[in-house]
Structures are given as C-alpha cells and as structure tokens.
Write a protein that holds these residues in place. Structure first.
Motif, PDB file in Angstrom:
ATOM      1  N   GLY A 325       0.740  -1.202   0.000  1.00  0.00           N
ATOM      2  CA  GLY A 325       0.000   0.000   0.000  1.00  0.00           C
ATOM      3  C   GLY A 325       0.797   1.295   0.000  1.00  0.00           C
ATOM      4  N   GLY A 326       2.155   1.307  -0.092  1.00  0.00           N
ATOM      5  CA  GLY A 326       2.836   2.548  -0.387  1.00  0.00           C
ATOM      6  C   GLY A 326       2.477   2.995  -1.793  1.00  0.00           C
ATOM      7  N   GLY A 327       2.307   2.019  -2.679  1.00  0.00           N
ATOM      8  CA  GLY A 327       1.796   2.301  -4.012  1.00  0.00           C
ATOM      9  C   GLY A 327       0.357   2.760  -3.935  1.00  0.00           C
ATOM     10  N   THR A 328      -0.066   3.519  -4.935  1.00  0.00           N
ATOM     11  CA  THR A 328      -1.371   4.180  -4.853  1.00  0.00           C
ATOM     12  C   THR A 328      -2.423   3.618  -5.801  1.00  0.00           C
ATOM     13  OG1 THR A 328      -0.520   5.863  -6.384  1.00  0.00           O
ATOM     14  CG2 THR A 328      -0.381   6.338  -4.033  1.00  0.00           C
ATOM     15  N   SER A 329      -2.114   2.552  -6.529  1.00  0.00           N
ATOM     16  CA  SER A 329      -3.110   1.944  -7.405  1.00  0.00           C
ATOM     17  C   SER A 329      -2.830   0.461  -7.562  1.00  0.00           C
ATOM     18  CB  SER A 329      -3.086   2.609  -8.795  1.00  0.00           C
ATOM     19  OG  SER A 329      -3.988   1.959  -9.675  1.00  0.00           O
ATOM     20  N   TYR A 330      -3.890  -0.338  -7.565  1.00  0.00           N
ATOM     21  CA  TYR A 330      -3.763  -1.765  -7.853  1.00  0.00           C
ATOM     22  C   TYR A 330      -3.499  -2.015  -9.331  1.00  0.00           C
ATOM     23  CZ  TYR A 330      -6.050  -2.403  -3.295  1.00  0.00           C
ATOM     24  OH  TYR A 330      -6.362  -2.369  -1.961  1.00  0.00           O
ATOM     25  N   SER A 331      -3.740  -1.009 -10.152  1.00  0.00           N
ATOM     26  CA  SER A 331      -3.708  -1.180 -11.604  1.00  0.00           C
ATOM     27  C   SER A 331      -2.284  -1.182 -12.140  1.00  0.00           C
ATOM     28  CB  SER A 331      -4.499  -0.048 -12.272  1.00  0.00           C
ATOM     29  OG  SER A 331      -4.315  -0.076 -13.668  1.00  0.00           O
ATOM     30  N   MET A 332      -1.920  -2.231 -12.867  1.00  0.00           N
ATOM     31  CA  MET A 332      -0.628  -2.239 -13.536  1.00  0.00           C
ATOM     32  C   MET A 332      -0.598  -1.221 -14.680  1.00  0.00           C
ATOM     33  SD  MET A 332       1.329  -4.128 -11.801  1.00  0.00           S
ATOM     34  CE  MET A 332       2.756  -4.177 -12.902  1.00  0.00           C
ATOM     35  N   LEU A 333      -1.746  -0.881 -15.231  1.00  0.00           N
ATOM     36  CA  LEU A 333      -1.790   0.185 -16.228  1.00  0.00           C
ATOM     37  C   LEU A 333      -1.359   1.503 -15.600  1.00  0.00           C
ATOM     38  CD1 LEU A 333      -5.189  -0.721 -17.945  1.00  0.00           C
ATOM     39  CD2 LEU A 333      -2.891  -1.146 -18.857  1.00  0.00           C
ATOM     40  N   LYS A 334      -1.928   1.832 -14.440  1.00  0.00           N
ATOM     41  CA  LYS A 334      -1.543   3.060 -13.746  1.00  0.00           C
ATOM     42  C   LYS A 334      -0.084   3.004 -13.293  1.00  0.00           C
ATOM     43  CE  LYS A 334      -5.164   5.632 -14.013  1.00  0.00           C
ATOM     44  NZ  LYS A 334      -5.050   6.816 -14.911  1.00  0.00           N
ATOM     45  N   THR A 335       0.360   1.834 -12.904  1.00  0.00           N
ATOM     46  CA  THR A 335       1.757   1.666 -12.501  1.00  0.00           C
ATOM     47  C   THR A 335       2.695   2.024 -13.646  1.00  0.00           C
ATOM     48  OG1 THR A 335       1.192  -0.039 -10.880  1.00  0.00           O
ATOM     49  CG2 THR A 335       3.448  -0.029 -11.695  1.00  0.00           C
ATOM     50  N   LEU A 336       2.376   1.542 -14.847  1.00  0.00           N
ATOM     51  CA  LEU A 336       3.225   1.862 -16.004  1.00  0.00           C
ATOM     52  C   LEU A 336       3.065   3.310 -16.439  1.00  0.00           C
ATOM     53  CD1 LEU A 336       5.231  -0.040 -17.445  1.00  0.00           C
ATOM     54  CD2 LEU A 336       3.595  -1.240 -16.009  1.00  0.00           C
ATOM     55  N   ASP A 337       1.897   3.890 -16.206  1.00  0.00           N
ATOM     56  CA  ASP A 337       1.704   5.308 -16.484  1.00  0.00           C
ATOM     57  C   ASP A 337       2.680   6.149 -15.657  1.00  0.00           C
ATOM     58  OD1 ASP A 337       0.524   7.749 -17.346  1.00  0.00           O
ATOM     59  OD2 ASP A 337      -0.856   7.731 -15.639  1.00  0.00           O
ATOM     60  N   GLU A 338       2.810   5.825 -14.381  1.00  0.00           N
ATOM     61  CA  GLU A 338       3.740   6.563 -13.528  1.00  0.00           C
ATOM     62  C   GLU A 338       5.194   6.234 -13.861  1.00  0.00           C
ATOM     63  OE1 GLU A 338       2.605   9.029 -11.294  1.00  0.00           O
ATOM     64  OE2 GLU A 338       0.905   8.537 -12.589  1.00  0.00           O
ATOM     65  N   ASP A 407      -0.330   3.170 -30.396  1.00  0.00           N
ATOM     66  CA  ASP A 407      -1.230   4.217 -29.922  1.00  0.00           C
ATOM     67  C   ASP A 407      -2.252   3.665 -28.940  1.00  0.00           C
ATOM     68  OD1 ASP A 407      -0.060   6.225 -31.376  1.00  0.00           O
ATOM     69  OD2 ASP A 407      -1.639   6.353 -32.897  1.00  0.00           O
ATOM     70  N   GLU A 408      -2.802   2.506 -29.278  1.00  0.00           N
ATOM     71  CA  GLU A 408      -3.810   1.890 -28.404  1.00  0.00           C
ATOM     72  C   GLU A 408      -3.206   1.521 -27.051  1.00  0.00           C
ATOM     73  OE1 GLU A 408      -6.871  -1.947 -28.250  1.00  0.00           O
ATOM     74  OE2 GLU A 408      -5.540  -1.681 -29.972  1.00  0.00           O
ATOM     75  N   LEU A 409      -2.032   0.929 -27.062  1.00  0.00           N
ATOM     76  CA  LEU A 409      -1.395   0.533 -25.813  1.00  0.00           C
ATOM     77  C   LEU A 409      -1.074   1.753 -24.958  1.00  0.00           C
ATOM     78  CD1 LEU A 409       1.062  -2.267 -27.026  1.00  0.00           C
ATOM     79  CD2 LEU A 409      -1.273  -2.513 -26.153  1.00  0.00           C
ATOM     80  N   PHE A 410      -0.630   2.832 -25.598  1.00  0.00           N
ATOM     81  CA  PHE A 410      -0.296   4.028 -24.830  1.00  0.00           C
ATOM     82  C   PHE A 410      -1.550   4.683 -24.258  1.00  0.00           C
ATOM     83  CE2 PHE A 410       1.537   8.371 -24.285  1.00  0.00           C
ATOM     84  CZ  PHE A 410       2.512   8.006 -23.364  1.00  0.00           C
ATOM     85  N   LEU A 411      -2.630   4.652 -24.997  1.00  0.00           N
ATOM     86  CA  LEU A 411      -3.909   5.140 -24.474  1.00  0.00           C
ATOM     87  C   LEU A 411      -4.328   4.329 -23.255  1.00  0.00           C
ATOM     88  CD1 LEU A 411      -6.668   6.541 -24.418  1.00  0.00           C
ATOM     89  CD2 LEU A 411      -7.368   5.102 -26.343  1.00  0.00           C
ATOM     90  N   LEU A 412      -4.263   3.008 -23.350  1.00  0.00           N
ATOM     91  CA  LEU A 412      -4.627   2.147 -22.226  1.00  0.00           C
ATOM     92  C   LEU A 412      -3.737   2.408 -21.017  1.00  0.00           C
ATOM     93  CD1 LEU A 412      -5.253  -1.111 -24.238  1.00  0.00           C
ATOM     94  CD2 LEU A 412      -6.920  -0.087 -22.675  1.00  0.00           C
ATOM     95  N   GLN A 413      -2.441   2.543 -21.273  1.00  0.00           N
ATOM     96  CA  GLN A 413      -1.486   2.760 -20.186  1.00  0.00           C
ATOM     97  C   GLN A 413      -1.707   4.117 -19.511  1.00  0.00           C
ATOM     98  OE1 GLN A 413       2.663   2.233 -21.349  1.00  0.00           O
ATOM     99  NE2 GLN A 413       3.182   4.136 -20.278  1.00  0.00           N
TER     100      GLN A 413
END
Length: 438
Positions: A325-338, A407-413
């Motif tokens: 829980g130091g991380g702020t999202s369960y989402s691996m998409l959000k993880t890769l966004d950061e 483009d699609e992958l980057f949108l999802l990420q």
C-alpha cells in the motif's frame, strides 16, 4: 471438460522490444483466437487456424473488438496493507511506523486476514492482475489466509510470511527460531499446492537481526528453488540506518550478499539508490531490482534509474510492481503510467510496447515463471486480460483517432484503469464478470 474458444485481437511478446517499431518482438493478430482446455492454452494464432483445431462442441466467446493479452503480473506488493493506502506521511520510515506496522498487527486474527484476502484477490481480478508476488504479515495466519484464497481461486501466486524480529511493534515481532519454524510450516502447507509458490521473506535488514538473517540463509540453502523477496535501497535514511546496524557490510546490498540472499530468484523491492558496486553485485548474481513507481513517488523516495541499470555493461534484471500500500493503485496500467513519467523526468522514454512487455512476459521472466504465465503460447496457463480502450467516455473520444497498436497501448497505459479491464481469465475461467455473484 468442455473446450473454450476465445476470440479477439491478441497480443503476446516473445522478447523485450528494442524500439517502438520492433514488430518482431511480439505476435499480434487483428482477428486472433485461443483454444483453452483444462485451464491451459492448447492453441493460439489467427482465428481461422485456431478455429479449425477446435473440437466439436467447443464453447465460443467473442471479445471483439477488444484486445486480449496475457494476465498482468505484479512482482511486489503487500497483502496486509490494503487499508493503509492513501495514508498521509512524509517518508518511508514515518509511514511504516505511523500506519503500516499498526495495521499489520491486526493480521494475527484469522478472521481479519481471511476477510482481507478475499478483498485482495477481488482487486487483483478487477484490475486484470492474475499473478502477484506478495508479502503477508509476520503472522502465519496471514500467509494461511493468502494461500488458501489463492488456492480456492486457482491463481498463480507467490507469497511469504514476513520475518522480522526487531525495530517494530511487539505484535509484529517473531524470533529467529519462530521465523524458521513458521516459514518451513508455510512451505510444507502451501508450496506447490495448486499454483502457489512460497517465498522466503525477510522484510528488510532494519527489521531483522543478524541471527534472523542467518535463519534466512539456512532456509535458502534448504529450499534453493524458492523465491526470496525483501527490500533494498528505497530511501536515503533507510540506507544510512541499515549500514549503522550492519557496520561490517560494504553497503546495503552486501548485507544480503553476506547471508546468501542474492540470486536469480531473489526480488529486491525499490533499488533506487544503488552504487555501481551494488549494481555489479546484483548483475553478477542475476538478482532482480523491482521498480515500484507509484510508491516511489508517493513516499518521495526517488526516481528509479531504469535505463541506467539496464544499459550498463553489467545489466541488472528489472521487474515492475504496484507496491500496494505505499503504491497508490492496484492497476498495472496506472503503474506503467507513472513509470513513464519517472523516465520522462530523467530524459528517457518508455515506449508502450516495452510497458506491456514488462507487465506480462517481462515480469514472468523476472519470476522465472515464463514457462507457465506471461504469454499466450500453447502449453501455458490460460491467464488472460481483455482490454477495452474505449472503456470511459474520455477514452472513447481519444480512441476515435487511434491508428496503431502502439497508440492503443499508450492510451490504455495512460488513461486506463480497472474500467478498461473488460474481463479477466484465470486458468481459462472468466472471473472478473463473476465478482459478487458467488
């Protein structure tokens, strides 16, 4: 058992992409399919080819126009920390002492551990994560709850009872002997049961005495095929304190090296501030540095030097993780966004093909599990994530002008989250759509 035929656009990686134009690094089918039998992928490829291999009576599920990828893999998170996410603190050590340690004390209670285990696996499924490497608490009850729920759901999970015998509240301390006995008991009870993998888990050097580290060393010698997980070089104050506790060590990494904890199945969370000597030691032993972007930003720990570690003469193996829980999202998409933003701040780029490789095959390779998960190859377990790039109105508007896979992958990420997960499959069974129905 009835065969299942799953249709959609499919994407799977065979190696790390060298660039955004490296199409030979992956297999993409604009009209693809997977034939699943007994929880495993029997065939994958173009729809007509796989359709021809399907036996009579095969149940067909059509996910078009969505994208089917291997289930996401998270290589470092804390199962007992779900209720300390978004806790206000200045830094790692304050956050641990103020919020995390008191919360983990609650996991001595079996009922609480079992309740949180259900919620934990629900969130994994909701966010498309089918394999994770988790820290339980110091209590065997927490590991029992974690692995029992994993077994019930048929998921491929790595986890371990934390070992810690100092610098924590009394309710979170074991002893060297207790940590040895209880870790062995967890191994006996759960390792190899279903798809469970037990990890030897000294929390970090600050919370283990030399005597307990000797116990961890003994466990690694007795069970050389098990994963090892701990923390390394997350925060400057943590590094200073560790070196004070282990004055004979050359540096933080050397503490673990002295107890035989480095190796190809050893996962070291964070590794932000490694010296060149430490990076050499990691490289030479095949140890894995785990990049935890949302946590590193939230706690102000620093910017993970991904490119510096992977491009050096002696490259370091890397994986990526949410660090709940130091991380702020369960989402691996959000993880890769950061992760993308952290590299931007260092004058580097993380292309979306690289991102999706990292959270699928890349993380599977870091766990030495790529023969079972992380790809869509025949003979592997049918853990799948189905992605919808138009899951929200804002995403749908952006999707109107998407004209390439990248483009699609980057949108999802960048814009995606749990709403982008149209379905999650575990061993061939659709499980996200079933949440709340059983």
């Amino acid at each position: 058992m009835t065969s299942t035929f799953i249709r959609g656009r499919t994407l799977s990686f065979n190696r790390a992409p060298g660039s955004i134009d490296d199409s030979s690094a992956y297999a993409y089918e604009s009209d693809g399919a997977l034939l699943v039998e007994h929880g495993m992928i029997k065939a994958s490829g173009p729809y007509p080819t796989v359709k021809a291999a399907a036996p009579e009576g095969t149940v067909e599920i059509d996910h078009r126009p969505h994208l089917i990828v291997p289930g996401f893999i998270d290589t470092h998170l804390h199962f007992p920390q779900m209720q300390v996410m978004a806790s206000y603190a200045a830094n790692l050590l304050e956050w641990l002492n103020t919020y995390t340690f008191p919360e983990e004390c609650r996991f001595v209670e079996t009922a609480h551990a079992e309740r949180i285990a259900v919620r934990f696996f629900d969130e994994m499924v909701r966010h498309g994560t089918t394999t994770a490497t988790a820290y339980c608490s110091v209590h065997k009850a927490s590991a029992d709850a974690f692995f029992a729920e994993s077994l019930r759901r048929g998921m491929c999970m790595v986890g371990g009872k934390v070992m810690m015998d100092r610098n924590a509240p009394q309710g979170l301390l074991d002893t060297p002997q207790m940590s040895y006995d209880e870790t062995r008991a967890v191994i006996a009870d759960w390792h190899g049961k279903g798809r469970n993998h037990v990890a030897i888990t000294p929390r970090f050097a600050i919370t283990s005495t030399p005597e307990q580290m000797e116990v961890a060393k003994s466990l690694v010698r007795e069970f050389p095929d098990l994963h090892v997980q701990t923390h390394l070089s997350e925060n400057r104050d943590e590094i200073t304190y560790t070196c004070e506790l282990y004055p004979d060590a050359k540096d933080y990494t050397d503490v673990y090296a002295r107890y035989g904890l480095l190796g190809p199945k050893s996962l070291f969370g964070h590794c932000i501030h490694l010296s060149e000597r430490e990076a050499d030691a990691m490289s030479e032993t095949g140890s894995v540095a785990v990049f935890c972007p949302t946590s590193n930003l939230f706690l102000g720990s620093g910017l993970f030097p991904l490119r510096a570690l992977t491009r050096r003469e002696k490259p370091v193996r890397i994986s990526i993780a949410s660090d709940i829980g130091g991380g702020t999202s369960y989402s691996m998409l959000k993880t890769l966004d950061e992760a993308y933003k952290i590299l931007q701040l260092q004058g580097e780029r993380l292309n979306p093909l690289d991102s999706f490789y990292m959270m699928t095959r890349g993380n599977a390779e870091a766990l030495s599990l790529a023969d079972r998960v992380g790809t869509l190859e025949p003979g592997t377990d049918a853990d799948l994530t189905v992605l919808d790039m138009a899951a929200t109105p804002a995403m749908a508007l952006r999707a109107e002008v998407v004209n390439s896979l990248a483009d699609e992958l980057f949108l999802l990420q960048t814009m995606g989250d749990d709403r982008s997960i149209a379905e999650t499959y575990v061993a061939g069974k659709p499980v996200k759509s079933a949440l709340g129905t059983t």
